[in-house]
Design a protein around this motif. Structure first.
Motif, PDB file in Angstrom:
ATOM      1  N   HIS A 189      45.191  51.896  12.557  1.00  0.00           N
ATOM      2  CA  HIS A 189      45.183  52.949  13.729  1.00  0.00           C
ATOM      3  C   HIS A 189      46.518  53.017  13.999  1.00  0.00           C
ATOM      4  N   GLN A 190      47.031  51.781  14.650  1.00  0.00           N
ATOM      5  CA  GLN A 190      48.263  51.646  15.267  1.00  0.00           C
ATOM      6  C   GLN A 190      49.513  52.055  14.309  1.00  0.00           C
ATOM      7  N   HIS A 191      49.416  51.659  13.087  1.00  0.00           N
ATOM      8  CA  HIS A 191      50.687  51.604  12.295  1.00  0.00           C
ATOM      9  C   HIS A 191      50.636  53.128  11.637  1.00  0.00           C
ATOM     10  N   PHE A 192      49.598  53.744  11.592  1.00  0.00           N
ATOM     11  CA  PHE A 192      49.180  55.262  10.887  1.00  0.00           C
ATOM     12  C   PHE A 192      49.831  56.019  11.939  1.00  0.00           C
ATOM     13  N   ARG A 193      49.589  55.933  13.252  1.00  0.00           N
ATOM     14  CA  ARG A 193      50.105  56.782  14.240  1.00  0.00           C
ATOM     15  C   ARG A 193      51.284  56.821  14.376  1.00  0.00           C
ATOM     16  N   ALA A 194      52.004  55.325  14.360  1.00  0.00           N
ATOM     17  CA  ALA A 194      53.492  55.262  14.347  1.00  0.00           C
ATOM     18  C   ALA A 194      54.148  55.959  13.176  1.00  0.00           C
ATOM     19  N   ALA A 195      53.559  55.980  11.947  1.00  0.00           N
ATOM     20  CA  ALA A 195      54.380  56.617  11.113  1.00  0.00           C
ATOM     21  C   ALA A 195      54.153  57.909  10.786  1.00  0.00           C
ATOM     22  N   THR A 196      53.122  58.745  11.283  1.00  0.00           N
ATOM     23  CA  THR A 196      52.771  60.042  11.289  1.00  0.00           C
ATOM     24  C   THR A 196      52.740  60.828  12.445  1.00  0.00           C
ATOM     25  N   SER A 197      52.658  60.059  13.568  1.00  0.00           N
ATOM     26  CA  SER A 197      52.465  60.930  14.791  1.00  0.00           C
ATOM     27  C   SER A 197      51.023  61.348  15.093  1.00  0.00           C
ATOM     28  N   LEU A 198      50.288  61.177  14.234  1.00  0.00           N
ATOM     29  CA  LEU A 198      48.845  61.607  14.175  1.00  0.00           C
ATOM     30  C   LEU A 198      47.922  60.351  14.061  1.00  0.00           C
ATOM     31  N   SER A 199      46.896  60.611  14.715  1.00  0.00           N
ATOM     32  CA  SER A 199      45.505  59.584  14.159  1.00  0.00           C
ATOM     33  C   SER A 199      45.231  60.086  12.635  1.00  0.00           C
ATOM     34  N   PRO A 200      44.197  59.177  12.147  1.00  0.00           N
ATOM     35  CA  PRO A 200      43.843  59.727  10.778  1.00  0.00           C
ATOM     36  C   PRO A 200      42.914  60.923  10.763  1.00  0.00           C
ATOM     37  N   LEU A 201      42.199  60.816  11.807  1.00  0.00           N
ATOM     38  CA  LEU A 201      41.194  62.092  11.905  1.00  0.00           C
ATOM     39  C   LEU A 201      42.146  63.408  12.202  1.00  0.00           C
ATOM     40  N   GLN A 202      43.027  63.076  13.137  1.00  0.00           N
ATOM     41  CA  GLN A 202      43.935  64.295  13.348  1.00  0.00           C
ATOM     42  C   GLN A 202      44.709  65.103  12.030  1.00  0.00           C
ATOM     43  N   PHE A 203      45.209  63.994  11.199  1.00  0.00           N
ATOM     44  CA  PHE A 203      45.842  64.009  10.113  1.00  0.00           C
ATOM     45  C   PHE A 203      44.968  64.890   9.002  1.00  0.00           C
ATOM     46  N   GLN A 204      43.707  64.353   8.981  1.00  0.00           N
ATOM     47  CA  GLN A 204      42.691  65.048   7.926  1.00  0.00           C
ATOM     48  C   GLN A 204      42.454  66.459   8.517  1.00  0.00           C
ATOM     49  N   LYS A 205      42.325  66.442   9.659  1.00  0.00           N
ATOM     50  CA  LYS A 205      41.963  67.910  10.369  1.00  0.00           C
ATOM     51  C   LYS A 205      42.820  68.858  10.182  1.00  0.00           C
ATOM     52  N   GLN A 206      44.193  68.456  10.282  1.00  0.00           N
ATOM     53  CA  GLN A 206      45.391  69.379  10.090  1.00  0.00           C
ATOM     54  C   GLN A 206      45.515  69.767   8.621  1.00  0.00           C
ATOM     55  N   LEU A 207      45.244  68.732   7.726  1.00  0.00           N
ATOM     56  CA  LEU A 207      45.238  69.188   6.079  1.00  0.00           C
ATOM     57  C   LEU A 207      44.150  70.007   5.956  1.00  0.00           C
TER      58      LEU A 207
END
Length: 314
Positions: free
Chosen positions: A225-243
């Motif tokens: 969770h920590q490194h995903f948000r640092a790399a993408t600015s989103l949580s994994p759930l937010q990333f999937q939702k935007q996709l």
């Protein structure tokens, strides 16, 4: 940048784009990862989760926003994106007489890793994932020689790899080098998160437990969770939702899908939840968006193409 080399590169990109661009102004080349972009009118806002790339703008102007930061750039500038990050982009200066023209190169993490090892560079961890700066002469020269290969198709399979590698080298050696190096750091956080991002892009319409994504990245769920948000600015759930929302918008506007069919196609279980999330991201409910699209003539080539296909390799 107004030099003979810039003029030659502009001419090469213009000729390729005019001959091969699709209705969105995107003209892929026979060289994997190299694309030209042409737009004859300013574009609407384009929402995307961009892939790592370098975009050399040769004519016209564009603006890209990531979070609270906006970047305006024009002929002679390069846009660099070094992570899978959400962006909102808009071509701001383009006309029939002077189209927006750019050349886009996907950044190859394997090439970067190999070059960084040979160059004995030091990892820098705090580089911003989106940057704009003047295009350096060495980068433009390598890009021009890549484009000139297209006039001699027999040379492409023989010479493309070394010229793509050279262009990566000059990007690494120049102003953008510290930001690019993170992409090629062996088994670094960026590369490990990228494995989870690849899974999200491939299976965005399916439920994806965080444990599975963390396992793909080789991390514990909390570290992931920590490194995903640092790399993408989103949580994994937010990333999937935007996709999901970006693909739903494409289905409705490009393929005429209804809001409900698009919602279910991209993995939403509730149309009402889809409508709320769609409105939050795009500023309009899906029904109004599709109605507005039906009532307006399609722009000739106004879409941003640095996103390439939003859900397939850029």
């Amino acid at each position: 940048m107004s030099t003979p080399a810039h003029a030659a590169l502009l001419d090469a990109v213009r000729r390729h784009a005019q001959a091969h661009a699709d209705t969105d102004g995107i003209a892929r080349t026979p060289i994997p990862g190299l694309t030209t972009v042409r737009a004859t009118a300013p574009s609407d806002l384009v929402y995307a989760i961009s892939r790592p790339l370098a975009c050399l703008v040769l004519q016209g102007g564009k603006q890209v926003t990531m979070g609270a930061r906006s970047f305006a750039f024009a002929a002679g500038d390069s846009l660099l994106i070094t992570a899978d990050v959400p962006t909102v982009s808009q071509i701001t200066r383009a006309s029939l007489a002077a189209p927006y023209l750019s050349l886009v190169l996907e950044l190859d993490a394997a090439v970067i890793a190999d070059l960084a090892a040979e160059m004995k560079t030091v990892l820098v961890t705090d580089s911003a994932p989106v940057r704009v700066d003047q295009t350096e002469a060495e980068v433009a020269d390598a890009a021009l020689r890549l484009m000139r290969l297209l006039d001699r198709p027999a040379s492409v399979p023989v010479l493309q790899a070394q010229l793509v590698r050279e262009m990566h080298y000059w990007l690494l050696a120049g102003r953008h080098g510290t930001a690019i190096r993170r992409l090629g750091w062996p088994n670094g956080h960026v590369q490990r998160v990228a494995r989870a991002v690849a899974l999200l892009r491939a299976e965005f319409a399916r439920p994806l437990p965080v444990d599975r994504l963390a396992a793909a990245a080789g991390m514990s769920p909390s570290a992931f969770h920590q490194h995903f948000r640092a790399a993408t600015s989103l949580s994994p759930l937010q990333f999937q939702k935007q996709l999901r929302l970006i693909e739903a918008k494409r289905l409705m506007l490009s393929e005429g899908a209804s809001a409900s069919s698009a919602a279910f196609a991209v993995g939403f279980a509730s149309v009402s939840q889809f409508t709320r999330d769609y409105g939050r991201l795009f500023g309009l409910p899906p029904v109004r968006d599709t109605a507005a699209a039906r009532n307006q003539p399609k722009r000739p080539t106004g879409s941003s193409a640095e996103r390439r296909s939003r859900l397939t390799p850029a």
